[in-house]
Design a protein around this motif. Structure first.
Motif, PDB file in Angstrom:
ATOM      1  N   LYS A 257       0.777  -1.153   0.055  1.00 39.75           N
ATOM      2  CA  LYS A 257       0.002  -0.029  -0.090  1.00 39.75           C
ATOM      3  C   LYS A 257       0.921   1.334  -0.005  1.00 39.75           C
ATOM      4  CE  LYS A 257      -3.849  -0.233   2.398  1.00 39.75           C
ATOM      5  NZ  LYS A 257      -4.838  -0.187   3.471  1.00 39.75           N
ATOM      6  N   GLU A 258       0.529   2.154  -0.727  1.00 38.07           N
ATOM      7  CA  GLU A 258       1.340   3.317  -0.888  1.00 38.07           C
ATOM      8  C   GLU A 258       0.994   4.477   0.250  1.00 38.07           C
ATOM      9  OE1 GLU A 258      -1.177   6.266  -3.458  1.00 38.07           O
ATOM     10  OE2 GLU A 258      -0.318   4.835  -4.523  1.00 38.07           O
ATOM     11  N   PHE A 259       2.050   5.101   0.588  1.00 35.66           N
ATOM     12  CA  PHE A 259       1.854   5.897   1.745  1.00 35.66           C
ATOM     13  C   PHE A 259       3.147   7.162   1.611  1.00 35.66           C
ATOM     14  CE2 PHE A 259       5.200   2.797   3.045  1.00 35.66           C
ATOM     15  CZ  PHE A 259       5.954   3.531   3.630  1.00 35.66           C
ATOM     16  N   SER A 260       2.838   8.232   2.306  1.00 36.28           N
ATOM     17  CA  SER A 260       3.764   9.398   2.493  1.00 36.28           C
ATOM     18  C   SER A 260       4.431   9.331   3.881  1.00 36.28           C
ATOM     19  CB  SER A 260       3.005  10.611   1.995  1.00 36.28           C
ATOM     20  OG  SER A 260       2.618  10.464   0.784  1.00 36.28           O
ATOM     21  N   PHE A 261       5.336   9.837   4.133  1.00 40.98           N
ATOM     22  CA  PHE A 261       6.137   9.807   5.412  1.00 40.98           C
ATOM     23  C   PHE A 261       7.237  11.045   5.410  1.00 40.98           C
ATOM     24  CE2 PHE A 261       9.038   7.269   2.924  1.00 40.98           C
ATOM     25  CZ  PHE A 261      10.179   7.887   3.631  1.00 40.98           C
ATOM     26  N   ILE A 262       7.537  11.533   6.703  1.00 40.06           N
ATOM     27  CA  ILE A 262       8.241  12.516   7.083  1.00 40.06           C
ATOM     28  C   ILE A 262       9.025  12.021   8.398  1.00 40.06           C
ATOM     29  CG2 ILE A 262       8.579  14.706   8.028  1.00 40.06           C
ATOM     30  CD1 ILE A 262       6.145  15.703   6.641  1.00 40.06           C
ATOM     31  N   VAL A 263      10.320  12.039   8.384  1.00 41.20           N
ATOM     32  CA  VAL A 263      11.286  11.682   9.783  1.00 41.20           C
ATOM     33  C   VAL A 263      11.677  12.869  10.254  1.00 41.20           C
ATOM     34  CG1 VAL A 263      13.096  10.416  10.502  1.00 41.20           C
ATOM     35  CG2 VAL A 263      11.980   9.675   8.433  1.00 41.20           C
ATOM     36  N   ASN A 269      12.782  19.890  13.029  1.00 43.34           N
ATOM     37  CA  ASN A 269      13.733  19.762  12.108  1.00 43.34           C
ATOM     38  C   ASN A 269      13.462  18.337  11.436  1.00 43.34           C
ATOM     39  OD1 ASN A 269      15.954  19.808  10.869  1.00 43.34           O
ATOM     40  ND2 ASN A 269      17.364  18.820  12.449  1.00 43.34           N
ATOM     41  N   LYS A 270      13.196  18.599   9.999  1.00 47.44           N
ATOM     42  CA  LYS A 270      12.767  17.251   9.173  1.00 47.44           C
ATOM     43  C   LYS A 270      14.286  16.871   8.325  1.00 47.44           C
ATOM     44  CE  LYS A 270       8.248  19.305   8.418  1.00 47.44           C
ATOM     45  NZ  LYS A 270       7.107  19.485   7.287  1.00 47.44           N
ATOM     46  N   PHE A 271      14.297  15.584   8.304  1.00 53.03           N
ATOM     47  CA  PHE A 271      15.495  14.888   7.753  1.00 53.03           C
ATOM     48  C   PHE A 271      15.256  15.045   6.286  1.00 53.03           C
ATOM     49  CE2 PHE A 271      18.044  11.553   5.790  1.00 53.03           C
ATOM     50  CZ  PHE A 271      19.320  11.406   6.794  1.00 53.03           C
ATOM     51  N   GLY A 272      16.229  15.551   5.623  1.00 53.36           N
ATOM     52  CA  GLY A 272      16.290  15.600   4.216  1.00 53.36           C
ATOM     53  C   GLY A 272      16.573  14.638   3.494  1.00 53.36           C
ATOM     54  N   ILE A 273      15.634  14.037   2.563  1.00 55.39           N
ATOM     55  CA  ILE A 273      16.010  12.684   1.805  1.00 55.39           C
ATOM     56  C   ILE A 273      16.079  12.947   0.358  1.00 55.39           C
ATOM     57  CG2 ILE A 273      14.908  10.640   1.308  1.00 55.39           C
ATOM     58  CD1 ILE A 273      13.289  10.838   3.794  1.00 55.39           C
ATOM     59  N   VAL A 274      17.204  12.274  -0.268  1.00 49.77           N
ATOM     60  CA  VAL A 274      17.557  12.352  -1.738  1.00 49.77           C
ATOM     61  C   VAL A 274      16.664  11.379  -2.361  1.00 49.77           C
ATOM     62  CG1 VAL A 274      19.204  11.949  -3.246  1.00 49.77           C
ATOM     63  CG2 VAL A 274      19.786  13.091  -1.302  1.00 49.77           C
ATOM     64  N   VAL A 275      16.032  11.534  -3.335  1.00 52.76           N
ATOM     65  CA  VAL A 275      15.241  10.534  -3.978  1.00 52.76           C
ATOM     66  C   VAL A 275      15.961  10.010  -5.329  1.00 52.76           C
ATOM     67  CG1 VAL A 275      13.162   9.822  -5.146  1.00 52.76           C
ATOM     68  CG2 VAL A 275      13.293  11.209  -3.180  1.00 52.76           C
ATOM     69  N   GLU A 286       8.055  17.114  -0.841  1.00 54.30           N
ATOM     70  CA  GLU A 286       7.953  18.502  -0.355  1.00 54.30           C
ATOM     71  C   GLU A 286       9.613  18.750  -0.459  1.00 54.30           C
ATOM     72  OE1 GLU A 286       7.524  20.982   3.719  1.00 54.30           O
ATOM     73  OE2 GLU A 286       6.295  19.199   3.619  1.00 54.30           O
ATOM     74  N   ARG A 287      10.074  19.653  -1.396  1.00 58.59           N
ATOM     75  CA  ARG A 287      11.448  20.156  -1.460  1.00 58.59           C
ATOM     76  C   ARG A 287      12.003  20.848  -0.322  1.00 58.59           C
ATOM     77  NH1 ARG A 287      15.260  19.154  -5.731  1.00 58.59           N
ATOM     78  NH2 ARG A 287      13.589  18.465  -6.845  1.00 58.59           N
ATOM     79  N   SER A 288      13.445  20.588   0.199  1.00 60.19           N
ATOM     80  CA  SER A 288      14.006  21.446   1.107  1.00 60.19           C
ATOM     81  C   SER A 288      15.421  21.508   0.751  1.00 60.19           C
ATOM     82  CB  SER A 288      14.039  20.880   2.574  1.00 60.19           C
ATOM     83  OG  SER A 288      14.599  21.580   3.280  1.00 60.19           O
ATOM     84  N   GLY A 289      15.595  22.358  -0.233  1.00 57.65           N
ATOM     85  CA  GLY A 289      17.049  22.533  -0.964  1.00 57.65           C
ATOM     86  C   GLY A 289      17.217  21.472  -1.976  1.00 57.65           C
ATOM     87  N   ASP A 290      18.017  20.775  -1.991  1.00 61.97           N
ATOM     88  CA  ASP A 290      18.238  19.532  -2.971  1.00 61.97           C
ATOM     89  C   ASP A 290      17.754  18.315  -2.350  1.00 61.97           C
ATOM     90  OD1 ASP A 290      20.322  19.301  -1.006  1.00 61.97           O
ATOM     91  OD2 ASP A 290      21.859  18.900  -2.244  1.00 61.97           O
ATOM     92  N   SER A 293      11.788  16.780   2.393  1.00 63.32           N
ATOM     93  CA  SER A 293      11.629  16.435   3.576  1.00 63.32           C
ATOM     94  C   SER A 293      10.157  15.457   3.695  1.00 63.32           C
ATOM     95  CB  SER A 293      11.192  17.919   4.189  1.00 63.32           C
ATOM     96  OG  SER A 293      10.068  18.421   3.749  1.00 63.32           O
ATOM     97  N   SER A 294       9.489  15.472   2.701  1.00 61.43           N
ATOM     98  CA  SER A 294       8.515  14.332   2.754  1.00 61.43           C
ATOM     99  C   SER A 294       8.543  13.612   1.446  1.00 61.43           C
ATOM    100  CB  SER A 294       7.136  15.000   2.706  1.00 61.43           C
ATOM    101  OG  SER A 294       6.847  15.824   1.704  1.00 61.43           O
ATOM    102  N   VAL A 295       8.254  12.299   1.540  1.00 56.83           N
ATOM    103  CA  VAL A 295       8.509  11.370   0.446  1.00 56.83           C
ATOM    104  C   VAL A 295       7.160  10.425   0.265  1.00 56.83           C
ATOM    105  CG1 VAL A 295       9.790   9.503  -0.636  1.00 56.83           C
ATOM    106  CG2 VAL A 295      10.919  11.566   0.505  1.00 56.83           C
ATOM    107  N   GLN A 296       6.873  10.229  -0.868  1.00 58.66           N
ATOM    108  CA  GLN A 296       5.751   9.161  -1.037  1.00 58.66           C
ATOM    109  C   GLN A 296       6.417   7.805  -1.656  1.00 58.66           C
ATOM    110  OE1 GLN A 296       3.290   8.701  -4.705  1.00 58.66           O
ATOM    111  NE2 GLN A 296       1.549   9.005  -3.466  1.00 58.66           N
ATOM    112  N   ALA A 297       5.816   6.731  -0.851  1.00 63.63           N
ATOM    113  CA  ALA A 297       6.717   5.355  -0.961  1.00 63.63           C
ATOM    114  C   ALA A 297       5.462   4.350  -1.396  1.00 63.63           C
ATOM    115  CB  ALA A 297       7.444   4.850  -0.055  1.00 63.63           C
ATOM    116  N   MET A 298       5.773   3.413  -2.499  1.00 60.98           N
ATOM    117  CA  MET A 298       4.775   2.616  -3.149  1.00 60.98           C
ATOM    118  C   MET A 298       4.456   1.264  -2.154  1.00 60.98           C
ATOM    119  SD  MET A 298       3.892   4.411  -5.357  1.00 60.98           S
ATOM    120  CE  MET A 298       2.678   3.280  -6.096  1.00 60.98           C
ATOM    121  N   GLY A 299       5.412   1.034  -1.216  1.00 61.15           N
ATOM    122  CA  GLY A 299       5.122   0.000  -0.311  1.00 61.15           C
ATOM    123  C   GLY A 299       5.421  -1.327  -1.065  1.00 61.15           C
ATOM    124  N   ASN A 300       6.356  -1.473  -2.091  1.00 60.21           N
ATOM    125  CA  ASN A 300       6.552  -2.779  -2.854  1.00 60.21           C
ATOM    126  C   ASN A 300       7.615  -3.362  -2.140  1.00 60.21           C
ATOM    127  OD1 ASN A 300       4.286  -2.673  -4.449  1.00 60.21           O
ATOM    128  ND2 ASN A 300       5.295  -1.226  -5.832  1.00 60.21           N
TER     129      ASN A 300
END
Length: 745
Positions: A257-263, A269-275, A286-290, A293-300
């Motif tokens: 199941k797909e979902f969105s998340f923020i660490v 302070n939100k962790f910046g994730i590189v996709v 949600e972009r924060s610089g390069d 801060s939020s990412v959608q995952a498909m859950g596969n």
């Protein structure tokens, strides 16, 4: 008895009848077609001329969809538009020129019209436009039925997209991959299309992150059908085995199941994730610089890793630190809902170049602390934490009611990721490897011992052999099985017949052991023969045949009795009657006519038909040796007609009176078959009456004769005596007249 040699008679003609209608005559050239519907039957009969010739003929059909046996025509399927179908009848004997005579009768076959088509999911009707749902890797059984119920069309099942879901000839739908498609079933002129939603298979999903000098919280949202936590989310668990600053969080609804998340660190302070580019598993929101801060995952997948020492890029899979300590693992599952973890034993052989080969055996129970452990609480699924290496997996113990899967599977663990290698691989759905076991199967068949055709309606008791600790053997009843004769069979009930064909039994999932079956419900009109029948179920024999041929039931035979009485006194039984009896077999074939005379045994002598005579059926004699009491024993199934051809002396036989009785599956009392007098139009009338004073034993039905004067030529010895007595009286009178005349002279 006539001992003269009978010479073969040449045939001169052949007639075929449909009921009372003449439809074919070789002599006159009459040929009429016969109309019949798909899945219907019609009974034809024949007469070979002259009557003294052999009445045996051969029946043949020119189409595989139309069967004919002894004149019974059965259309098992519509032959097709424009297809010419005919039945040919050929004499066994030949005419004077040495050639057999044959006639060919065309058939006009109409295709059966299906009025309604009903599709069910289990016991629930699936109406037009309604959809069904199946999980990827699982099965869903659909069934179809039609009206009128006497139709037996071929159901054609098709899938619009076999890459999403497949369907077999029985309507079993198998989910292949998440998505939507449709299944269509066609039955004659009716069809229905069922939308199918295939959902992803769910299994545990864990997100790992390395974040120095922080206390991470995991906040998720926008998961269909799920309600996420309040901000800032749930505190993540530390993973000290990977070192400092490693944390994990298990998604509560698992994968698929797909979902969105923020660490975040609960302080804004939100962790910046590189996709990473060129992939479909993650989408930055949600972009924060390069970074995002939020990412959608498909859950596969079963694990995601975010490592700040690796550029903070999110990746599929668990961290490279020891998976056995992380719990970074891939599940191995067996998709039977009734399997338990305790029912499985797996043996794994790990081989690394630096290590000598070692075999590690894993059990879900009775394991030591150092053995790999199943960490998945779901029934029938395994999740085992393993170090990097190559492994061989095979089944050691099958679940109860299933066969051992003898396939050996190889896979490699690399940093928590599973790669299946070798010639055989499980069915992979997402990150789940599905390994299936086949259920045990026990089959047997039931037949009519006379015709050797399938016989429906029997019931059986299954018993299992139980041996006590002291060695005492007893039999425990497992279940009663009734013959399923129409799909769908109730397969949800354990150990029931799952074969809808009449007279055929299929029982699945019997545990390993020794069993026996006993026939407890015998089809109407039949006798039980033999049993119990023993068999053994193992975890290696896929299909167990209880017997090497169908189990037969013999047809019950009938006994019929009647008394011959005076119409003036029905307690007076009259000897000497003679009867012509015509027997027509139940399964078709030529009729047989025999003559039987009342058997009377007295003073050491017998008269009448008291024993079987050559050339006659075994039953064709009077088995009741008392005068005026006639009985026929062991009568085979069929229709019987009786005509009295000679009355007892001094009585009148009605030549128009025809009596009949039937022996067959619907006969209510085989030991005392009821005789009926036929009406003038040939239909069955009332049963013949019982005597005013019934006997303690048979017969309890009688046929009466009226007294009458019968000429010597048509009467018996008694009539001749009456005639002679009359002549004697005349002679005495004439003698008296002569004496008187002499005196007068």
């Amino acid at each position: 008895m006539d001992h003269r040699r009978r010479h073969a008679t040449s045939v001169s003609g052949l007639k075929v009848y449909n009921g009372n209608d003449l439809i074919a005559d070789s002599a006159s050239g009459i040929i009429q077609s016969v109309s019949i519907g798909e899945f219907q039957q019609v009974k034809l009969s024949h007469v070979v001329d002259p009557a003294s010739a052999s009445q045996r003929v051969r029946w043949e059909s020119n189409n595989e969809n139309v069967h004919v046996t002894n004149g019974l025509v059965n259309v098992v399927a519509y032959p097709g538009d424009g297809v010419q179908v005919s039945i040919t009848v050929t004499t066994e004997d030949t005419d004077a020129a040495g050639n057999p005579i044959s006639v060919t009768i065309p058939l006009v076959i109409t295709q059966a019209e299906v009025q309604t088509l009903t599709v069910k999911n289990g016991e629930t009707i699936v109406h037009e436009g309604e959809s069904v749902t199946v999980e990827a890797g699982n099965d869903l059984q659909l069934t179809a039925s039609v009206t009128p119920p006497n139709l037996t069309p071929t159901y054609i099942w098709t899938s619009a997209d076999p890459n999403t879901a497949t369907v077999d000839a029985t309507g079993k739908v198998h989910g292949v991959a998440a998505g939507t498609t449709s299944i269509t079933v066609q039955a004659g002129n009716k069809s229905q299309t069922i939308p199918v939603q295939v959902t992803s298979t769910s299994y545990p999903l864990t997100v790992y992150i390395k974040w120095s000098n922080a206390t991470p919280y995991f906040y998720w949202y926008d998961a269909p059908g799920e309600t996420g936590p309040k901000w800032p989310g749930t505190k993540m668990n530390s993973v000290p085995s990977c070192g400092n600053d490693w944390y994990s969080y298990e998604i509560p609804f698992g994968s698929g199941k797909e979902f969105s998340f923020i660490v975040n660190n609960n302080s804004g302070n939100k962790f910046g994730i590189v996709v990473p580019p060129n992939q479909n598993e993650f989408t930055g929101l949600e972009r924060s610089g390069d970074k995002y801060s939020s990412v959608q995952a498909m859950g596969n997948s079963s694990a995601y890793t975010i490592n700040e020492n690796n550029g903070s890029e999110i990746a599929i899979g668990a961290p490279s630190c020891p998976a056995s300590q992380l719990g970074g693992k891939k599940p191995i599952a067996v998709p039977q809902p009734n399997l338990t973890r305790e029912g499985w034993t797996r043996a794994m052989n790990r081989s690394n170049a630096a290590d000598s080969p070692a075999q590690t055996r894993m059990r879900a129970v009775e394991r030591d602390a150092s053995s790999p452990q199943d960490e998945n609480s779901r029934e029938g699924e395994f999740s085992v934490a393993l170090e990097n290496g190559t492994y061989t997996l095979w089944e050691k113990t099958a679940p109860e009611g299933y066969l051992i899967n003898t396939t050996r599977y190889q896979f490699t663990i690399t940093d928590g990721n599973v790669t299946w290698t070798g010639d055989a691989t499980p069915s992979i759905v997402g990150a789940m490897g599905w390994i299936s076991d086949k259920p045990t199967q026990v089959i047997w068949e039931k037949e009519d011992s006379t015709t050797h055709t399938a016989l429906a309606g029997s019931g059986w008791t299954i018993e299992q052999e139980i041996t006590s600790a002291e060695g005492q053997v007893t039999w425990k009843t497992i279940n009663d099985v009734l013959d399923c004769t129409e799909a769908p069979c109730n397969a949800s009930v354990t150990y029931k017949d799952e074969d809808p064909a009449p007279g055929k039994f299929l029982v699945k999932k019997l545990p390993v052991g020794k069993y026996r079956i006993s026939e407890t419900t015998v089809p109407e009109g039949y006798d039980r023969v033999g049993g119990p029948y023993e068999f053994t179920v193992t975890d290696s024999e896929e299909t167990v045949h209880v017997t090497n041929k169908p189990i037969g039931n013999t047809r019950k035979t009938g006994n019929v009795y009647w008394g011959k009485v005076s119409s003036e006194d029905d307690t007076r039984y009259l000897a000497g009657s003679e009867w012509q009896i015509k027997y027509t077999p139940y399964d078709g074939g030529n009729a047989i006519t025999v003559t039987i005379t009342d058997c009377v045994a007295a003073d050491g002598d017998t008269t009448g038909t008291c024993a079987k005579e050559g050339g006659k059926p075994d039953w064709a004699y009077d088995a009741y040796t008392t005068a005026g009491r006639i009985g026929l024993h062991n009568l085979p199934w069929g229709n019987y007609e009786m005509v009295e051809t000679k009355a007892p002396d001094g009585y009148y036989a009605d030549p128009d009176a025809v009596y009949g009785f039937t022996v067959g599956p619907d006969t209510p009392e085989f030991q005392n078959v009821v005789i009926y007098k036929k009406n003038a139009d040939g239909t069955t009338g009332d049963p013949i009456p019982a005597p005013t004073t019934p006997l303690l034993n048979y017969p309890n039905q009688v046929i009466s004769n009226e007294p009458g004067v019968i000429l010597p030529a048509t009467g018996g010895e008694g009539n001749t005596q009456i005639a002679l007595f009359g002549f004697a009286l005349i002679a005495i009178s004439m003698l008296g007249c002569g004496v008187a005349m002499r005196k007068r002279i």
